[in-house]
Design a protein around this motif. Sequence first.
Motif, PDB file in Angstrom:
ATOM      1  N   ALA A  74      39.832  43.152  39.944  1.00  0.00           N
ATOM      2  CA  ALA A  74      39.951  44.613  39.953  1.00  0.00           C
ATOM      3  C   ALA A  74      39.173  45.205  41.123  1.00  0.00           C
ATOM      4  CB  ALA A  74      39.452  45.185  38.622  1.00  0.00           C
ATOM      5  N   CYS A  75      38.022  44.636  41.437  1.00  0.00           N
ATOM      6  CA  CYS A  75      37.259  45.080  42.615  1.00  0.00           C
ATOM      7  C   CYS A  75      38.078  44.900  43.885  1.00  0.00           C
ATOM      8  CB  CYS A  75      35.949  44.304  42.718  1.00  0.00           C
ATOM      9  SG  CYS A  75      34.716  44.705  41.471  1.00  0.00           S
TER      10      CYS A  75
ATOM     11  N   ARG B 100      41.366  44.820  44.159  1.00  0.00           N
ATOM     12  CA  ARG B 100      42.472  45.786  44.198  1.00  0.00           C
ATOM     13  C   ARG B 100      41.976  47.183  44.545  1.00  0.00           C
ATOM     14  NH1 ARG B 100      43.811  43.138  39.253  1.00  0.00           N
ATOM     15  NH2 ARG B 100      43.023  44.966  38.099  1.00  0.00           N
ATOM     16  N   ALA B 101      40.754  47.506  44.109  1.00  0.00           N
ATOM     17  CA  ALA B 101      40.197  48.834  44.363  1.00  0.00           C
ATOM     18  C   ALA B 101      39.445  48.915  45.683  1.00  0.00           C
ATOM     19  CB  ALA B 101      39.260  49.221  43.222  1.00  0.00           C
ATOM     20  N   SER B 102      39.462  47.824  46.462  1.00  0.00           N
ATOM     21  CA  SER B 102      38.777  47.762  47.761  1.00  0.00           C
ATOM     22  C   SER B 102      37.276  48.012  47.618  1.00  0.00           C
ATOM     23  CB  SER B 102      39.392  48.776  48.742  1.00  0.00           C
ATOM     24  OG  SER B 102      40.761  48.494  48.948  1.00  0.00           O
TER      25      SER B 102
ATOM     26  N   ALA C  45      37.994  53.717  39.721  1.00  0.00           N
ATOM     27  CA  ALA C  45      38.849  52.974  40.645  1.00  0.00           C
ATOM     28  C   ALA C  45      39.286  51.642  40.048  1.00  0.00           C
ATOM     29  CB  ALA C  45      38.103  52.747  41.963  1.00  0.00           C
ATOM     30  N   LEU C  46      38.389  50.978  39.328  1.00  0.00           N
ATOM     31  CA  LEU C  46      38.759  49.725  38.668  1.00  0.00           C
ATOM     32  C   LEU C  46      39.868  49.950  37.662  1.00  0.00           C
ATOM     33  CD1 LEU C  46      35.280  48.057  37.949  1.00  0.00           C
ATOM     34  CD2 LEU C  46      36.809  47.628  39.869  1.00  0.00           C
TER      35      LEU C  46
ATOM     36  N   ASP D 211      32.836  56.755  39.904  1.00  0.00           N
ATOM     37  CA  ASP D 211      34.004  56.636  40.774  1.00  0.00           C
ATOM     38  C   ASP D 211      34.462  55.185  40.880  1.00  0.00           C
ATOM     39  OD1 ASP D 211      33.981  59.352  41.211  1.00  0.00           O
ATOM     40  OD2 ASP D 211      32.894  59.230  43.123  1.00  0.00           O
ATOM     41  N   GLU D 212      33.506  54.273  40.923  1.00  0.00           N
ATOM     42  CA  GLU D 212      33.878  52.854  40.996  1.00  0.00           C
ATOM     43  C   GLU D 212      34.554  52.389  39.717  1.00  0.00           C
ATOM     44  OE1 GLU D 212      30.500  51.045  44.056  1.00  0.00           O
ATOM     45  OE2 GLU D 212      30.028  51.258  41.925  1.00  0.00           O
TER      46      GLU D 212
ATOM     47  N   HIS E  15      43.168  46.383  31.788  1.00  0.00           N
ATOM     48  CA  HIS E  15      42.724  47.754  31.519  1.00  0.00           C
ATOM     49  C   HIS E  15      41.914  47.810  30.226  1.00  0.00           C
ATOM     50  CE1 HIS E  15      43.362  52.093  30.348  1.00  0.00           C
ATOM     51  NE2 HIS E  15      42.940  52.227  31.585  1.00  0.00           N
TER      52      HIS E  15
ATOM     53  N   VAL F 282      42.062  52.469  37.490  1.00  0.00           N
ATOM     54  CA  VAL F 282      43.306  52.898  38.137  1.00  0.00           C
ATOM     55  C   VAL F 282      44.021  51.717  38.783  1.00  0.00           C
ATOM     56  CG1 VAL F 282      44.223  54.289  40.035  1.00  0.00           C
ATOM     57  CG2 VAL F 282      42.546  55.268  38.473  1.00  0.00           C
ATOM     58  N   SER F 283      43.265  50.700  39.187  1.00  0.00           N
ATOM     59  CA  SER F 283      43.878  49.556  39.874  1.00  0.00           C
ATOM     60  C   SER F 283      44.740  48.700  38.963  1.00  0.00           C
ATOM     61  CB  SER F 283      42.780  48.685  40.494  1.00  0.00           C
ATOM     62  OG  SER F 283      42.091  47.942  39.494  1.00  0.00           O
TER      63      SER F 283
END
Length: 329
Positions: free
Chosen positions: A239-240, A242-244, A130-131, A126-127, A146, A133-134
């Motif tokens: 990226a972390c 942006r993905a919170s 999320a990276l 999931d992490e 990406h 997708v950000s």
Amino acid sequence: MIPAAATIAPTATDPVELVGFEGYLRVERHLAASTIAANVARARRFLAGYAPPEGAVALTAAEVTRALLDEGVTRRPVSVKAFGYTLRALLRFFFITGVTSHDLSAATLVIRSPQPSRLPVGASRDEVAALLVSCDGDTSAGLRDHAVLLLLAHLGLRAIEVARLRLDDLDWRRGEILVRGKGNRDERLPLPAEVGEAVVAYLQEARPAGVGFREVFAADRAPLRPLTREAVGGIVERACDRASLARFGAHRLRHTLGEQMVACRCLVSIIRCLRPGLIDAVQEAPQLLNVRIELTKAALGRTNLRYRCAFHEPLVLMDVSGLLQFAKM
């Protein structure tokens, strides 16, 4: 690219023995510049603090042992171990070259730093999702980030290996990528379709035109230059944000691949074949390992290789007609 701070060479005031040691590490051992700089710095500190007034020629086991004991007073065990490795190499070099009449490397104490027997912690699926997708696919930086994240997470590349990746290393017709790894070791890996398509999108839509270098990934703002290892790490950290997610480094994505290979029950020999550097991350759990990867060729790097694993799509050879311009640059 190695930052300027890591390319420290022996200074004009260094003893000739230290200059010779630097040359030995560079010419005979073929170490990376950053590794040479770290070893030379530790050797310089040892000679400055513990060599007798007569110089290295008068060194004895007493100075070697005292240096290591003093090192352990203020530094962590891992730093003391690195200091011991440097001293061992330095003292063997001194003996071989005749600087000392006895091999003093045996006087270096064995520094034990037990580590818990567990796998390195990687990012979860999931992490990683999320990276990815950000990344904003409508911007050049988003397309680049990406592609970089996919190379880190799906192929287990190190940050420096991503930074070193060149246009010539991408074999589009055979669906392979040449990875320039540690110790001047080159490895050919199959290029999964998702990763290849992301690199294609960056090259065709976002990579600055007319740059004077062949590294694949470039800075997205002036001055235009290849990414460094630190810049690749910065891509992961941003990226972390942006993905919170709590920030972590690029190497954690490499651990992610090792964890996924264990989860797939991959055979150790197959992991060693695909990415030798990952073997340390999985060899602690041999009871989990079974074959789950299908190879159409026994050896990598020969012809159209396809592989399948629970965490990768099968390799798909892509239309490369639009990429020939990069091969001819």
